[in-house]
Design an enzyme around this catalytic site. Sequence first.
Site, PDB file in Angstrom:
ATOM      1  CG  LEU A 189      -1.891   1.156   1.345  1.00  0.00           C
ATOM      2  CD1 LEU A 189      -2.931   1.090   0.247  1.00  0.00           C
ATOM      3  CD2 LEU A 189      -2.552   1.171   2.718  1.00  0.00           C
ATOM      4  CG  ASP A 190      -0.716   4.594   0.238  1.00  0.00           C
ATOM      5  OD1 ASP A 190      -1.323   4.606  -0.846  1.00  0.00           O
ATOM      6  OD2 ASP A 190      -1.283   4.755   1.327  1.00  0.00           O
ATOM      7  CB  ALA A 191       5.108   0.983  -0.803  1.00  0.00           C
TER       8      ALA A 191
END
Lengths: 292, 292, 292, 292
Positions: C236-238
């Site tokens: 996530l969000d990486a």
Amino acid sequence: VNPQDTATQTAPSLWRLLTSCADRPGIVAAISALLHEAGANIVSSDQYSTDPQGGTFYMRIEFRLEMDTAHRAQLEEQLASAAAPLAVQWRLWPARQPKRIAVLVSRSDHCLLELLWRWRRGQLNADICLVASNHRDLEREVQGFGVPFHHVPVSRETKPQAEEELLALLGDIDLLVLARYMQILSGDFLERCGVPAINIHHSFLPAFAGANPYERAKARGVKLIGATAHYVTEELDAGPIIEQDVIRVSHSHDVATLTQFGADIERMVLARAVTWHCADRVLAHENSTIVF
Amino acid sequence: VNPQDTATQTAPSLWRLLTSCADRPGIVAAISALLHEAGANIVSSDQYSTDPQGGTFYMRIEFRLEMDTAHRAQLEEQLASAAAPLAVQWRLWPARQPKRIAVLVSRSDHCLLELLWRWRRGQLNADICLVASNHRDLEREVQGFGVPFHHVPVSRETKPQAEEELLALLGDIDLLVLARYMQILSGDFLERCGVPAINIHHSFLPAFAGANPYERAKARGVKLIGATAHYVTEELDAGPIIEQDVIRVSHSHDVATLTQFGADIERMVLARAVTWHCADRVLAHENSTIVF
Amino acid sequence: VNPQDTATQTAPSLWRLLTSCADRPGIVAAISALLHEAGANIVSSDQYSTDPQGGTFYMRIEFRLEMDTAHRAQLEEQLASAAAPLAVQWRLWPARQPKRIAVLVSRSDHCLLELLWRWRRGQLNADICLVASNHRDLEREVQGFGVPFHHVPVSRETKPQAEEELLALLGDIDLLVLARYMQILSGDFLERCGVPAINIHHSFLPAFAGANPYERAKARGVKLIGATAHYVTEELDAGPIIEQDVIRVSHSHDVATLTQFGADIERMVLARAVTWHCADRVLAHENSTIVF
Amino acid sequence: VNPQDTATQTAPSLWRLLTSCADRPGIVAAISALLHEAGANIVSSDQYSTDPQGGTFYMRIEFRLEMDTAHRAQLEEQLASAAAPLAVQWRLWPARQPKRIAVLVSRSDHCLLELLWRWRRGQLNADICLVASNHRDLEREVQGFGVPFHHVPVSRETKPQAEEELLALLGDIDLLVLARYMQILSGDFLERCGVPAINIHHSFLPAFAGANPYERAKARGVKLIGATAHYVTEELDAGPIIEQDVIRVSHSHDVATLTQFGADIERMVLARAVTWHCADRVLAHENSTIVF
């Protein structure tokens, strides 16, 4: 970003009154009536309530009033009387009196030089009283500005003694500035130091707290790099933020270039934070700041 | 804003090739084939055509190649042969060779100090060979950096002689920088000087060209103030723009504060323009610039 | 940030060639010679090496060449022959052919509307083929643009079926855009989807990854808030960051105001990332991007 | 840039008091005492003096007070009594009452759509009552928002009649917005219109006032382009500036690209100016503005 007129900041008759209290009706009316009756001319006034219902109310007033010591004592007595029933905390500071600053630094010169330069130009509203460093690299540079330089080496083993030595050196200061001081100060030191400390961290916090932020920024591929000036608390890079800024970067910049770009942001951000603090414009509330 | 890796900029074997010519197919193929055959490793390449139909084509190539003097002469001969039929103008510059800079300044120290400071840190890719000023205010400061300072006073009557004196001082330089030099240089001086001159103007040009830009910005009520670094031409503040930047201001800022804020923008903008020029990244085209 | 002339981006004879390979001398010479011999006129060329010693070399070339299908096949054969010995990966894309986009959205309209609006003005270099949402709120809005809208509700229990349904809907697309889609897509979905997905996250990553970034920004007292467009990966969000931007905020802004300010940054950042992706300007390298 | 909490801006009991007068001691004390006695709770207060010695003092107070019509009349009477001896001009406005806006537009949709969109989301603190245009291009778009659209063609010969027609249409409005209206309004029209008019100009004024700013920006080679929202006065592009912003551009951008980039700045700048005006945050002083 809303600095005041610098020209007027240091006029002899200029005073700053800072107040904080639980928000409730009538505070402004009470304070402004008192100042009006004392003959003060309010030059600027900023106020903020963290929540009109049950929050904390902060106010900063700059006013002009010719006061000798007796007159000042009288005004402070009146303020104390008015403040007590409303449970208002207040502080009066003569704008002409510069804050006394000590700077801690390691090997990087850019933040320190920016402060020394602005100080020499009379832009800080402060006196830089001494610089201490765990390295000798910047000794001659500092002395060239006519500022005392102290070499206080630190190793893992000698840290407690080094902190004792620093405490003994600091003397009667109003502010401690960590201008890229690459040592973590203990909670005990911060408490005994007894004045606020401002640190510059070379990232846009809370991103990249801790060591090697530019390396980590490069690895994460961010498109902006930044710097953060904050009050120091015992938890590393976690204290109330005073100022931040960023600059655009691209894939073509390596870590050395990010470091060089970042240095320009660091010194601007730190200089603004110190200038605002010394103009009594920064109020800490919980873990954040109000910057008037 | 797309600077290259600073670390690699000054490697001994790094070269920069700049070319310009009428746009036509085959230029890139011809140049890159020639460099490949010479054994060069292209590190970066930027190109721009002002118009694919009948415009001018500009290219900047950085390549690595171990060359002694004889080898370089040979490559230059090959470049000359390849360039002639395509009517390509070209220039080869060893990245390790710093540009030689002379700085003119009047009384304001901020732009000059920014340059001296970056020069001392090795960030300019240039040598500051001398500083000349029509005032003595900054003499000691400059000498503290180990740079020769020359006082060349100018009055309306003595301007021609002063310009003669300056020309005699400049010697063999690659770039003239006007770091808040409050005198207008004559077209004759600029021509005889024979190298590009970069000026910093304390406004966002073309707004507020000429005198007192901060006063005029205040009177006009702009919400951003800026600075512009540009090549000097005979027409005041009208030469090709290299770099500009701005900072947000508000109604609460008086002219003294605008001046102080603006000084920070001026020194950053001038430093960037000089750095880019010294890295052969700026190409003038008509009255504008291409910044690779 | 270096977009090309929009007017020329969609000319019928304009092609984009993207290449990547281990960096080694001669790549530019080989490719540019081939294009020159084919009669192409190179309009723009960008290149970047992650490391001249052993890095990866990326190049993007825009060139003009009138080609019918047979001619194109011939050029692609030549490219394949030239690429093989240098182990160059390459892709040829006709600039006139818009990318086919599917957009996933939940309830917030601002990012979706910004894309639909730019698409209608012909600024995206893409076709928005369909919008799917786990809510019906934006159905009428989307249909007003003449774009098919699909309602695919998702709950914890129905997520696998919902993802199946989405996969069946997507069809032959080139790009998936998550315009504030408040569901986490499984790694399985991303793999089977088979095209890049761009997400907009409402913070300056890596700060405030995950839920409620504006609340957390307020609590941390940051002085700038931001948004990040990135390629979606399973974590996530990486994923690799394409574009970021920030806006200055102050203590006086509550979470509702931060959210409103942030929305303007989100839509600009997402629009830029999608535009650049659709112009084949974004190349992923490890966990970061090169944006030409 | 210091907007207030949007959530609280429209609370039923929220009022805004704007005052201006020659600066003199006691104004704040008098007004705040009066409000305190009336039972008001001051939510925010901003003040500014153009010069503590003989300047004009401006104040904006937001306060909460449950008032019916009779109560309001009583407070206004008290304000009038207190204001008269100090020669204070004042205006009381209920925050819940939206400003009534008419928008003039020509063919470009971006500024108009930005306003309609924010209005529909409830972010403007205003009602868009009508749109009038000298072209029919945007008629359907406007009607899709449920807003009346009027086509009022203008030619050099019919300008006086067109202005008469516009005046008849405007009705009871509080603000006129020129959202890229490519006609110059006469001084007579502005006077008879009787309400402030806000224009968006597609340059960073005072640079490139007048026609074709993007073409002229390209020709001058500026490195930033901007937009300016200002109050309209009879002199073209010379009225008090409310807000400005810029975006970085490079040599590689042609006029079409500058125009596209600029459009994003234009709509953000105009939206901010209109939002602030409708929140009674903008006060004109001579030819500049105070933005609280």
